[in-house]
Write a protein that holds these residues in place. Structure first.
Motif, PDB file in Angstrom:
ATOM      1  N   TYR A 584      82.116  81.431  65.108  1.00  0.00           N
ATOM      2  CA  TYR A 584      82.477  82.029  66.402  1.00  0.00           C
ATOM      3  C   TYR A 584      83.627  81.238  67.023  1.00  0.00           C
ATOM      4  O   TYR A 584      83.836  80.064  66.699  1.00  0.00           O
ATOM      5  CB  TYR A 584      81.292  81.998  67.379  1.00  0.00           C
ATOM      6  N   ALA A 585      84.351  81.910  67.922  1.00  0.00           N
ATOM      7  CA  ALA A 585      85.421  81.230  68.670  1.00  0.00           C
ATOM      8  C   ALA A 585      85.268  81.594  70.133  1.00  0.00           C
ATOM      9  O   ALA A 585      85.112  82.767  70.481  1.00  0.00           O
ATOM     10  CB  ALA A 585      86.791  81.649  68.155  1.00  0.00           C
ATOM     11  N   MET A 586      85.271  80.568  70.983  1.00  0.00           N
ATOM     12  CA  MET A 586      85.204  80.773  72.429  1.00  0.00           C
ATOM     13  C   MET A 586      86.627  80.729  72.978  1.00  0.00           C
ATOM     14  O   MET A 586      87.336  79.738  72.812  1.00  0.00           O
ATOM     15  CB  MET A 586      84.354  79.656  73.063  1.00  0.00           C
ATOM     16  N   HIS A 587      87.059  81.842  73.587  1.00  0.00           N
ATOM     17  CA  HIS A 587      88.401  81.897  74.173  1.00  0.00           C
ATOM     18  C   HIS A 587      88.262  82.000  75.683  1.00  0.00           C
ATOM     19  O   HIS A 587      87.726  82.985  76.205  1.00  0.00           O
ATOM     20  CB  HIS A 587      89.165  83.100  73.623  1.00  0.00           C
ATOM     21  N   LYS A 588      88.740  80.991  76.372  1.00  0.00           N
ATOM     22  CA  LYS A 588      88.548  80.924  77.819  1.00  0.00           C
ATOM     23  C   LYS A 588      89.565  81.775  78.559  1.00  0.00           C
ATOM     24  O   LYS A 588      89.230  82.497  79.501  1.00  0.00           O
ATOM     25  CB  LYS A 588      88.644  79.463  78.272  1.00  0.00           C
ATOM     26  N   ASN A 589      90.846  81.703  78.127  1.00  0.00           N
ATOM     27  CA  ASN A 589      91.918  82.382  78.862  1.00  0.00           C
ATOM     28  C   ASN A 589      92.382  83.613  78.093  1.00  0.00           C
ATOM     29  O   ASN A 589      93.287  83.536  77.272  1.00  0.00           O
ATOM     30  CB  ASN A 589      93.102  81.423  79.075  1.00  0.00           C
ATOM     31  N   THR A 590      91.723  84.731  78.322  1.00  0.00           N
ATOM     32  CA  THR A 590      92.171  86.000  77.752  1.00  0.00           C
ATOM     33  C   THR A 590      92.250  87.019  78.881  1.00  0.00           C
ATOM     34  O   THR A 590      91.749  86.786  79.978  1.00  0.00           O
ATOM     35  CB  THR A 590      91.197  86.526  76.667  1.00  0.00           C
ATOM     36  N   ILE A 591      92.878  88.139  78.586  1.00  0.00           N
ATOM     37  CA  ILE A 591      92.968  89.171  79.613  1.00  0.00           C
ATOM     38  C   ILE A 591      91.585  89.730  79.942  1.00  0.00           C
ATOM     39  O   ILE A 591      91.387  90.321  81.003  1.00  0.00           O
ATOM     40  CB  ILE A 591      93.915  90.307  79.167  1.00  0.00           C
ATOM     41  N   TYR A 592      90.612  89.539  79.030  1.00  0.00           N
ATOM     42  CA  TYR A 592      89.254  90.015  79.276  1.00  0.00           C
ATOM     43  C   TYR A 592      88.404  88.962  79.974  1.00  0.00           C
ATOM     44  O   TYR A 592      87.216  89.174  80.193  1.00  0.00           O
ATOM     45  CB  TYR A 592      88.575  90.387  77.950  1.00  0.00           C
ATOM     46  N   GLY A 593      89.001  87.809  80.277  1.00  0.00           N
ATOM     47  CA  GLY A 593      88.235  86.691  80.804  1.00  0.00           C
ATOM     48  C   GLY A 593      87.654  85.880  79.654  1.00  0.00           C
ATOM     49  O   GLY A 593      87.977  86.106  78.483  1.00  0.00           O
ATOM     50  N   PRO A 594      86.783  84.909  79.962  1.00  0.00           N
ATOM     51  CA  PRO A 594      86.179  84.113  78.881  1.00  0.00           C
ATOM     52  C   PRO A 594      85.340  85.013  77.978  1.00  0.00           C
ATOM     53  O   PRO A 594      84.574  85.854  78.452  1.00  0.00           O
ATOM     54  CB  PRO A 594      85.287  83.110  79.637  1.00  0.00           C
ATOM     55  N   ARG A 595      85.486  84.832  76.669  1.00  0.00           N
ATOM     56  CA  ARG A 595      84.688  85.643  75.757  1.00  0.00           C
ATOM     57  C   ARG A 595      84.483  84.913  74.442  1.00  0.00           C
ATOM     58  O   ARG A 595      85.287  84.040  74.072  1.00  0.00           O
ATOM     59  CB  ARG A 595      85.329  87.006  75.506  1.00  0.00           C
ATOM     60  N   VAL A 596      83.425  85.285  73.758  1.00  0.00           N
ATOM     61  CA  VAL A 596      83.106  84.702  72.452  1.00  0.00           C
ATOM     62  C   VAL A 596      83.361  85.772  71.399  1.00  0.00           C
ATOM     63  O   VAL A 596      82.940  86.915  71.544  1.00  0.00           O
ATOM     64  CB  VAL A 596      81.637  84.234  72.399  1.00  0.00           C
ATOM     65  N   VAL A 597      84.063  85.370  70.346  1.00  0.00           N
ATOM     66  CA  VAL A 597      84.431  86.304  69.280  1.00  0.00           C
ATOM     67  C   VAL A 597      83.716  85.898  67.996  1.00  0.00           C
ATOM     68  O   VAL A 597      83.721  84.720  67.627  1.00  0.00           O
ATOM     69  CB  VAL A 597      85.959  86.287  69.052  1.00  0.00           C
ATOM     70  N   PHE A 598      83.087  86.877  67.351  1.00  0.00           N
ATOM     71  CA  PHE A 598      82.487  86.629  66.032  1.00  0.00           C
ATOM     72  C   PHE A 598      83.589  86.753  64.976  1.00  0.00           C
ATOM     73  O   PHE A 598      84.208  87.794  64.826  1.00  0.00           O
ATOM     74  CB  PHE A 598      81.379  87.642  65.765  1.00  0.00           C
ATOM     75  N   VAL A 599      83.845  85.661  64.254  1.00  0.00           N
ATOM     76  CA  VAL A 599      84.957  85.629  63.298  1.00  0.00           C
ATOM     77  C   VAL A 599      84.514  86.096  61.922  1.00  0.00           C
ATOM     78  O   VAL A 599      85.216  86.844  61.246  1.00  0.00           O
ATOM     79  CB  VAL A 599      85.568  84.208  63.223  1.00  0.00           C
ATOM     80  N   GLY A 600      83.334  85.668  61.487  1.00  0.00           N
ATOM     81  CA  GLY A 600      82.878  86.071  60.152  1.00  0.00           C
ATOM     82  C   GLY A 600      81.747  85.181  59.693  1.00  0.00           C
ATOM     83  O   GLY A 600      81.334  84.250  60.388  1.00  0.00           O
ATOM     84  N   SER A 601      81.240  85.451  58.505  1.00  0.00           N
ATOM     85  CA  SER A 601      80.113  84.680  57.985  1.00  0.00           C
ATOM     86  C   SER A 601      80.450  84.117  56.612  1.00  0.00           C
ATOM     87  O   SER A 601      81.306  84.642  55.911  1.00  0.00           O
ATOM     88  CB  SER A 601      78.859  85.555  57.896  1.00  0.00           C
ATOM     89  N   THR A 602      79.774  83.048  56.262  1.00  0.00           N
ATOM     90  CA  THR A 602      79.962  82.379  54.967  1.00  0.00           C
ATOM     91  C   THR A 602      78.589  82.179  54.336  1.00  0.00           C
ATOM     92  O   THR A 602      77.650  81.753  55.026  1.00  0.00           O
ATOM     93  CB  THR A 602      80.633  81.003  55.158  1.00  0.00           C
ATOM     94  N   LYS A 603      78.456  82.488  53.045  1.00  0.00           N
ATOM     95  CA  LYS A 603      77.163  82.299  52.352  1.00  0.00           C
ATOM     96  C   LYS A 603      76.925  80.802  52.167  1.00  0.00           C
ATOM     97  O   LYS A 603      77.820  80.054  51.777  1.00  0.00           O
ATOM     98  CB  LYS A 603      77.196  83.021  51.007  1.00  0.00           C
ATOM     99  N   LEU A 604      75.729  80.391  52.463  1.00  0.00           N
ATOM    100  CA  LEU A 604      75.360  78.981  52.358  1.00  0.00           C
ATOM    101  C   LEU A 604      74.645  78.764  51.034  1.00  0.00           C
ATOM    102  O   LEU A 604      73.725  79.513  50.698  1.00  0.00           O
ATOM    103  CB  LEU A 604      74.437  78.627  53.532  1.00  0.00           C
TER     104      LEU A 604
END
Length: 1347
Positions: A584-604
C-alpha cells in the motif's frame, strides 16, 4: 540443519537404541539401550529422569497428549508409567503370566494396549483404571499393532495373522498373511468415491517383501503389492497426503506409490538415496517433508517436490551406520539413532520468532540463540546466547530482549559485544514486548508496563509506569513503541498515543469496534491498525481530530503490517498473511485529500515471516533460523531503473512497472521508464499521476515531453496559485472529475470558478444552482444557454420557461435571442398567434425563417408563407404559397424567386390554366428547356424560338420534338438535322434514304457519326453510283480498299478531288498493294493517261517516302519552270527543302542549286522594284548564266539582263547578253521597242565594267566576289542571303524566324523597310522579329547540300 545435541551413554555402546519423542509437545525424548533403564531427556539434551527396570526395555509409548510414558520390560509383567507433568513413576500389574512384547496408546483416548509373547492382549483405561484382558487373541507373540482414529486396534502376530478389534477387545475382522507381519498402519485408501468414513484400510509389511492392503469394508479383496528385487527388503514405510505411501528399501531405494485404484502398483517417484543401505524413513506432516537415513547420511525431501533434495546431513564419525529416524510432532527436532548406540538430535524447524526496529533485526537462529543483524547499514551479525528457549523476542536501537511466561532477559548491544543487563519478572504472562533506545514496554493481562532498561539511579517514578491508569477499565490488546511515542489499542476501540518524554496522553481516537493490532511507522506520525472486524485503517495519531482512512482491499486474514524503512518512501507499507504480502502507499497531498492506494500483492514463500521492508525488498525469517529476501512484485521497476542493461522487458512489462512506480509516487523512476517506453501513452499516464499528486512543475515537464501543448499552457497558467483548494480544483477539472473540482472550488477563495466550469461544460442545472448562491446576475444568461440546449433536445416546455427567465431588459442582443426563443417555443407549444406576432416584430430575418419552418412542419402554411415573405425568403414563401394553391401571391413573388423548382411548379399551373405564354416564360426561368420547346411548338406555334433554344441548349428531347415538327411540315432536311442532334441517327438515315436527302444527312452527321453510320452512308452512295461520296465514307469507316476503288472510278469532272482523297486514303492505309495500285493509276498504266506529277509528289509525301518525293518535286519544279511558272516551281522546291530538313534528310545538290537559281530570279523583281539596279543586274547575270532552265522566257530574261546591266554600268555584261540576243533563234522574238537599242549596243560595243565587290568566305575567310557561292579556297558551297543573293558573312548573320533560311542582317533590315514578307517563305515578317546572331556555327555545316 543444525545439530542441537548428541546423547551417548557407556551402557548404550554397541547396541541399537529404542527411543520415543513426547507426543504433541516434543519437550522430552525417552531413550532405552541394552541396559535395564529408560533415560528421559528434555529438548535441549538435559537428563530429566531415569526409570530403572527389572530387565531390558522392549517397548515404550507416549499417550496422545504427551503426558504419560508407558514402558514394558522383558522380565516383568508390569507396565511402568511416568507422568511428565509431576515427574513421578507408577506401575500397574497386567495380570498376565507371560512376558510383554508390545505396548501402544490409543490416538484418541486414554486407552493402552499391551500384547504378550503368547498372543494375549490387555486393554487398560488410564482414566477409569479398568483392565480388559483378552486371552488367545493370537496364538503366538504379538509383534506389531496400530490404533485407528475410530479406536479400532489392528494387531500382527508371529502366527501370520492380523486381527482387528474394537476398544472392548472384541475381534471384528481377522485375516491371514503369507509371512510374519510387521509395521501395521491404519490409513485412508485413495478411491473414486469417498463412501467409507474414517480410516478403513490396514496396511502391513509382510515378510519384508510385500505390502498388504486390507480394506475393512471389502475384506474379501485384499491387495498385495510386490516390488523389484533390486530394491531389497522393505525396511519401513509411511502414509502421507491423499493416499500416498513412501517406502524405504534395504538397498538404499526411496520409492513413492499411490493407492488410488487407477494408479495402484505404479511408482510415482523413485530415488537411490543411499549407496549401500537404508535403515529408516520418517515423515513430518507439519513440515511437509520426508527423511531417509542410511550409510552415514540423512537426506530430506520436500513432499511437494520430491525430485529436489531439501537437505543432506553427513555424519562422518558414524562408521557403523545409522539406525532409526523420528521427528517431533511439530517438526522442529529430528532424532536419529546409530548402530553404535548414539542419538543425534537436529534442528529442522525453529519457532519463527523475530522482531525489527528500524533496519535492525533480531531473530531466533537456534533454540537458545538469537542473532541480531543490520544488513542495510552493513553491520556484522551478532549471535546472543540466551538462558531459555524464548516465547518472544524484542529488539531496540541498542538492546535486545527475550523471554518466556512472565520473565524477560535484557541484553545491551555495544561496540565491545553483547552484555547481559538484567532479567525482570512481570505481574503476568508477557504477550508481547517493544523496545526503544531507553524504554521497554511489555504487554501482559491487558496492561502495558513501560519502564527503563538501564539507569537504576533514576527517580523511582521515572523507572516504571503501568497503563492504563487505575481508573480506566480498558483492556489493552496490542501496543507498539517508537522513540517518542507509546501506542496501544484496547478492546473498546480506543487508540491511545502517549508521549514517552513526559508519560502523558497526547491523543486518543475512539473506534466503533475493538482494536486487534497497532503498527506505527518508524517516526510515529502514522499508525495502521486492525480492528475486530479484520478491517484495516490508517490514522495520524499525533494530529488532533484526524479521522482514519480505511485501507482498501484489506484481506481479513492479515496478521501484520510493516512500514517501509527506506527514508524516501515514508508513506509505503505492506500488510501480510501466511501466503501473500500486500503493498500500500499513503499519499497525503492529492486532489482527493489523504488516501491509501492498494498497489499490488506478492506471493510469500512457504513459512516465511516478514520482519523488515527496505526499498521494496522484504526480509523474512524462515523455519531454518535464517533470513531470506523477497523482492516485492510491486517494485519490479527498481530492477530496470537500477540496472537498465540487466534485463530486457516487453512494453507490457514496462507499462506495468510504470503504473507501479506512479502508484508508489516514485517519479524519478517513472521518468526513466517513460523515456524507455517512448510512446505518448506512458507520458500521459505519468502526467495524470502528477496532476493527482499536485506536482504541477513536474506535470509541465511531462506533458511537454508528450507534446500536449494545451495541457502545458493550462498548467503554466495555474502554476502560481497558492490556494491549495483552488489549485486542486483546477487539476481535478483537467482530470475530468468535475464533481470533485466543484467541491474544491467551493472550498477555495474563488468559488465562482465552480460556476465558470459548469457553464463551460454546459452543465446548466448545476450552473443555475451555483449562480443562485454565487452570482444571481448571471442567472438570465445561464437560463438562455440552458434553454438553447433544452430546445435542441426537444424539451420545449422548460425551454420556454428558461427563455422567459433569460430576459434582462437591459442587454439588447441577449434579450433579442431570448425573445426569438420565446417566439419559437410559443409556436411549438401551439400558441401560434403569439409566436408569429413576436417573430414578425422581431428584427431578425433568421428568426422568421426558423419560425416559418416550424409552422410549415406544423402544416400552418399561410402563417409560414407570411413569415417567409416578411423575412425576404421569397423562394420558401413561394413554395409554401404553392402548397396552399395561392397562385396570385406566387405570381407576385415570382420576379424575386430564383428557385427553378418554384418556376416549374408555377409554369405547370399556368399551362393547366391555358396561359401558355406565361407558362413558356416560367419554364424558361426554370431552365426546363424541353417543356419550353414543347409549349412553343404545340401551343404557341413558334418554331423559330424552339429551334434557337435547341441550338443553344443542345437538348436531345427538344431536338426530337423539333424534328417531329419539321417532319409534319415535310421539311426533311431540317427534320434530319434535328434527328441527328437528338442522337436518333437510325431514324435520320431512314428519312434521308426515303426522301433522297442522304447528302444532307452526310453533311449533318459529319464527325459525330459512328463507324456503322459511315458504312451505311457509303453503301447507300455505292448503290447510287456516287463514287466520290461512297469513297469518302468508306475512307471514314476505315475500309481503304473500297474507298480507293471508288475514288479511282470517279469521272474526269471530279478528278482532282478524287485523286486528292485517294492519296489521303493510301497514306492512312499504309498498304503496299493499294499504294502500287494508285501509283499505276497516276503513272497512266491503268488507263493510258498519266496524271499530273504533283499528285505523285503528294502521294510520296503522304507515305513519308521523302527521297521519292524529292525526285518528284524536282521533276515538278522542272515542269513548272519549263511552263514559266517560276513561283510555283520555287514553292515546290522550298516546301520539299523544309520537309527534308525537318526529317533530317540530306538535301540533294540539284534541288539546292535549282532553288538558289529560282530564288535569284524572284529577287530580281524585288531589287528592281526598290531601284537597286546593281543587285538586280548581278542576279540577272546569275539567272542568264543558267538560261537553259528558263526555256519559256529566254528572250525576256536576256532583254532584262541587257537593260539592267546597262543601267548598273556593267557595259561589258550588257554587251555579251545583247550579242546573245542577236542570235537568229532569238532575234525575231525581241520586243520591237528594245530591238534597235540592243542592235546599237552590239554595233558599238562598250566593254567597260564596274568591278564586283569582294567579301570573305564564312568558312575559311578567303576573299571572293559577293555573288560567288563556291569558295575557291575551301571548295565549300556557301550559304546565300535570301534578301540579296550574296554569299553570307559571319559577322552579319541572321535567319528568318519562320523558315530559318539565312540572311545578311543589315540587308534584311533594309529590305523589310519596304517589304512585309520573307522573300523565301512569303510568311509575314517585321524588323522586330529579326535578330542578329553572334554565333552562326550551327548553320555552317560544310558540303551539306552535296549528299
Amino acid at each position: 540443519m543444525k545439530r542441537v545435541f548428541t546423547l551417548t551413554d557407556r551402557a548404550w555402546l554397541g547396541s541399537c537404541l529404542l527411543y520415543k519423542w513426547q507426543k504433541t509437545l516434543g519437550n522430552y525424548i525417552a531413550v532405552a539401550g541394552s541396559d535395564s533403564s529408560v533415560k528421559i531427556f528434555d529438548r535441549h539434551g538435559q537428563r530429566k529422569n531415569e526409570l530403572n527396570l527389572p530387565g531390558r526395555c522392549v517397548g515404550m509409548d507416549w499417550d496422545k497428549d504427551g503426558d504419560i510414558l508407558a514402558v514394558i520390560s522383558d522380565k516383568s509383567s508390569s507396565v511402568y508409567l511416568w507422568d511428565a507433568n509431576v515427574n513421578k513413576t507408577s506401575q500397574i500389574d497386567s495380570g498376565m503370566r507371560d512376558q510383554m512384547s508390545f505396548v501402544l496408546w490409543s490416538k484418541t483416548g486414554p486407552l493402552l494396549a499391551v500384547g504378550t509373547n503368547k498372543g494375549n492382549l490387555l486393554l487398560y483405561n488410564q482414566q477409569t483404571s479398568r483392565k480388559i484382558p483378552v486371552l488367545g487373541k493370537h496364538t503366538k507373540r504379538i509383534t506389531c499393532g496400530c490404533w485407528s482414529s475410530q479406536n479400532l486396534l489392528a494387531l500382527g502376530s508371529e502366527d501370520c495373522s492380523v486381527t482387528i478389534s474394537n476398544q472392548e477387545g472384541d475381534t471384528i475382522r481377522q485375516t491371514s498373511v503369507r509371512s510374519d507381519p510387521a509395521d501395521i498402519q491404519f490409513s485412508v485408501m485413495k478411491t473414486d468415491e469417498r463412501s467409507s468414513p474414517g480410516e478403513s484400510t490396514v496396511s502391513v509389511a509382510v515378510g519384508k517383501k510385500t505390502l498388504f492392503l486390507f480394506n475393512l469394508n471389502d475384506p474379501d479383496n485384499p491387495i498385495e503389492l510386490a516390488f523389484q528385487q533390486r530394491y531389497g527388503h522393505v525396511i519401513s514405510y509411511r502414509w502421507y497426503g491423499d493416499g500416498y505411501i513412501l517406502i524405504g528399501f534395504s538397498q538404499g531405494y526411496f520409492v513413492v506409490i499411490s493407492t488410488h485404484i487407477r494408479e495402484i502398483g505404479q511408482e510415482l517417484f523413485q530415488a537411490h538415496n543411499h549407496k549401500d543401505s537404508l535403515t529408516s524413513v520418517a515423515i513430518s506432516s507439519a513440515l511437509n517433508k520426508a527423511a531417509s537415513c542410511g550409510d552415514n547420511s540423512i537426506k530430506i525431501h520436500d513432499l511437494s517436490e520430491l525430485k529436489e533434495m531439501d537437505a543432506i546431513v553427513n555424519l562422518e564419525d558414524e562408521t557403523k551406520g545409522l539406525d532409526q529416524l523420528s521427528w517431533t510432532d511439530d517438526g522442529q527436532l529430528l532424532a536419529v539413532s546409530t548402530q553404535r548406540g548414539t542419538l543425534h538430535v537436529f534442528l529442522t524447524r525453529l519457532p519463527i520468532l523475530g522482531h525489527s526496529c528500524g533496519t535492525r533485526l533480531a531473530y531466533l537462529t537456534s533454540l537458545l540463540e538469537v542473532t541480531v543483524s543490520n544488513r542495510v547499514e552493513g553491520e556484522a551479525p551478532v549471535a546472543v546466547t540466551v538462558e531459555v528457549e524464548p516465547n518472544f523476542i524484542a529488539v531496540g536501537p541498542y538492546h535486545v530482549a527475550v523471554g518466556m511466561n512472565n520473565r524477560a532477559w535484557f541484553y545491551a548491544m555495544g561496540d565491545s559485544g553483547v552484555e547481559r543487563l538484567k532479567d525482570m519478572e512481570y505481574l503476568g504472562t508477557i504477550a508481547s514486548m517493544c523496545l526503544n533506545s531507553e524504554y521497554a514496554a511489555a504487554l501482559f493481562e491487558g496492561k502495558v508496563q513501560l519502564h527503563m532498561m538501564e539507569g537504576e539511579d533514576q527517580q523511582e517514578q521515572r523507572q516504571t509506569r503501568l497503563f492504563p491508569d487505575g481508573d480506566r477499565k480498558e483492556h489493552i490488546i496490542s501496543h507498539a513503541l517508537t522513540n517518542d511515542f507509546l501506542f496501544y489499542g484496547t478492546d473498546r476501540g480506543v487508540v491511545v498515543c502517549i508521549l514517552v518524554e513526559d508519560w502523558q496522553v497526547l491523543n486518543e481516537y475512539r473506534h466503533p469496534v475493538g482494536i486487534k493490532k497497532v503498527f506505527p511507522d518508524p517516526n510515529g506520525t502514522r499508525l495502521a491498525f486492525i480492528d475486530d472486524k479484520s478491517d484495516g485503517f490508517l490514522l495520524s495519531p499525533v494530529a488532533v481530530n484526524d479521522s482514519p482512512v480505511e485501507i482498501p482491499s484489506f484481506s481479513p486474514t492479515i496478521t501484520g503490517v510493516l512500514w517501509e524503512t527506506w527514508p524516501s518512501d515514508k508513506g509505503v507499507f505492506v500488510s501480510f498473511d501466511d501466503d501473500k504480502v500486500y503493498t500500500y502507499a499513503m499519499h497525503k497531498n492529492t486532489i482527493y485529500g489523504p488516501r491509501v492506494v492498494f498497489v499490488g500483492s506478492t506471493k510469500l514463500p512457504f513459512s516465511h515471516k516478514p520482519l523488515l521492508l527496505y526499498n521494496g525488498e522484504l526480509t523474512c525469517q524462515t523455519q531454518s533460523g535464517k533470513t531470506s529476501s523477497v523482492a516485492l512484485s510491486t517494485h519490479t521497476f527498481l530492477s530496470h531503473t537500477h540496472s537498465p542493461g540487466a534485463h530486457t522487458h516487453t512494453p507490457e512489462e514496462l507499462g506495468k512497472q510504470l503504473t507501479q512506480a506512479l502508484m508508489l509516487k516514485r517519479f524519478p523512476e517513472a521518468w526513466e521508464l517513460c523515456k524507455v517506453l517512448g510512446g505518448p501513452a506512458g507520458w500521459a499516464e505519468m502526467g495524470r499521476s502528477c496532476l493527482i499528486h499536485m506536482e504541477v512543475e513536474l506535470a509541465v515537464r511531462v506533458f511537454r515531453m508528450s507534446g500536449n501543448v494545451g495541457m502545458v499552457m493550462s498548467l503554466q497558467g495555474i502554476k502560481g496559485i497558492e490556494d491549495r483548494s483552488l489549485l486542486a480544483g483546477h487539476l481535478a477539472m483537467f482530470l475530468n472529475d468535475y464533481n470533485l473540482a466543484q467541491d474544491l472550488y467551493l472550498e477555495s477563495s474563488c468559488p465562482n470558478a465552480a460556476l465558470e466550469m459548469r457553464r463551460d461544460l454546459q452543465h446548466w442545472d448545476s450552473a443555475l444552482l451555483l449562480a443562485k448562491r454565487l452570482a444571481e446576475d448571471q442567472i438570465p444568461f445561464i437560463s438562455k444557454e440552458y434553454a438553447v440546449q433544452l430546445e435542441f433536445i426537444g424539451d420545449y416546455v422548460n425551454a420556454l420557461s428558461h427563455y422567459e427567465k433569460g430576459v434582462t431588459h437591459n442587454n439588447k442582443e441577449h434579450d433579442e435571442a431570448c425573445q426569438g426563443g420565446v417566439a419559437r417555443m410559443s409556436i411549438r407549444m401551439g400558441d401560434i398567434r403569439r409566436g408569429a406576432a413576436q417573430a414578425i416584430s422581431h428584427p431578425s430575418r433568421g428568426l422568421k425563417k426558423d419560425c416559418g419552418l416550424i409552422l410549415e412542419n406544423m402544416k400552418q402554411f399561410s402563417e409560414a408563407a407570411q413569415l417567409y415573405e416578411k423575412g425576404q425568403y421569397y423562394d420558401k414563401a413561394a413554395s409554401v404559397y404553392i402548397r396552399c394553391k395561392n397562385w396570385s401571391k406566387v405570381g407576385e413573388l415570382l420576379p424575386q424567386v430564383s428557385s427553378p423548382k418554384i418556376h416549374l411548379q408555377y409554369a405547370k399551373a399556368k399551362e393547366v390554366d391555358g396561359k401558355f405564354k406565361e407558362a413558356a416564360q416560367a419554364y424558361e426561368s426554370a431552365r426546363d428547356w424541353d417543356n419550353v420547346i414543347r409549349v412553343l411548338l404545340e401551343h404557341l406555334n413558334n418554331p423559330e424560338d424552339a429551334v434557337r433554344i435547341v441550338r443553344e441548349t443542345q437538348s436531345i428531347d427538344g431536338a426530337k420534338m423539333v424534328a417531329r415538327f419539321f417532319l409534319r411540315l415535310s421539311d426533311y432536311g431540317s427534320a434530319i438535322q434535328f434527328l441527328v442532334l437528338s442522337h436518333c441517327n437510325d431514324e435520320a438515315f431512314q428519312l434521308a434514304q426515303q426522301h433522297g436527302q442522304m447528302d444532307s444527312y452526310a453533311d449533318i452527321i459529319s464527325s459525330e457519326a459512328t463507324q456503322e453510320d459511315y458504312q451505311s452512308i457509303a453503301l447507300y452512295f455505292q448503290g447510287e453510283n456516287k463514287h466520290l461520296q461512297a469513297g469518302r465514307f468508306f475512307h471514314k469507316c476505315g475500309q481503304y480498299s473500297k474507298a480507293l476503288k471508288h475514288f479511282l472510278k470517279c469521272p474526269n469532272t471530279d478528278d482532282n478531288l478524287a485523286i486528292e482523297m485517294a492519296i489521303e486514303t493510301v497514306g492512312q492505309a499504309k498498304d503496299e498493294s493499294l499504294t502500287n495500285q494508285l501509283i499505276d493509276y497516276l503513272m497512266g498504266e491503268s488507263d493510258g493517261m498519266p496524271k499530273d506529277a504533283k499528285y505523285l509528289f503528294r502521294l510520296y509525301m503522304g507515305l513519308l517516302q521523302y527521297r521519292e518525293a524529292t525526285c518528284t518535286a524536282i521533276i515538278i519544279a522542272r515542269e513548272e519552270q519549263s511552263a514559266g511558272n517560276y513561283r510555283n516551281a520555287h514553292d515546290v522546291l522550298f516546301s520539299m527543302y523544309t520537309e527534308l530538313q525537318t526529317q533530317k534528310i540530306r538535301i540533294p545538290a540539284e534541288m539546292n542549286t535549282n532553288l538558289m537559281i529560282l530564288h535569284s530570279y524572284i529577287l530580281v523583281k524585288i531589287h528592281v522594284k526598290r531601284g537597286e539596279h546593281l543587285k538586280a543586274a548581278r542576279m540577272l547575270i546569275r539567272v542568264s548564266n543558267n538560261i537553259s532552265k528558263f526555256p519559256s522566257h529566254v528572250v525576256p530574261i536576256l532583254t532584262s539582263a541587257v537593260i539592267e546591266c546597262h543601267r548598273a554600268g556593267l557595259r561589258n555584261s550588257s554587251f555579251s547578253f545583247a550579242a546573245m540576243l542577236m542570235r537568229p533563234e532569238y532575234r525575231h522574238k525581241i520586243d520591237p521597242k528594245y530591238r534597235k537599242k540592243i542592235e546599237a549596243m552590239v554595233r558599238r560595243p562598250d566593254t567597260s565594267e564596274i568591278e564586283e565587290e569582294t567579301s570573305p568566305c564564312p568558312y575559311c575567310g578567303f576573299t571572293l566576289p559577293q555573288c560567288e557561292l563556291i569558295c575557291p579556297g575551301c571548295k565549300n558551297n556557301l550559304p546565300y542571303c535570301i534578301a540579296t543573293g550574296h554569299h553570307m558573312l559571319k559577322e552579319d548573320w541572321s535567319v528568318c524566324p519562320h523558315c530559318e533560311f539565312p540572311a545578311l542582317y543589315s540587308q534584311l533590315i533594309l529590305l523589310l523597310e519596304t517589304e512585309s514578307v520573307c522573300p523565301m517563305c512569303s510568311e509575314t515578317l517585321s524588323v522586330n522579329q529579326v535578330e542578329k546572331m553572334d554565333d552562326c556555327s550551327s548553320y555552317l555545316q560544310p558540303d551539306q547540300s552535296e549528299h
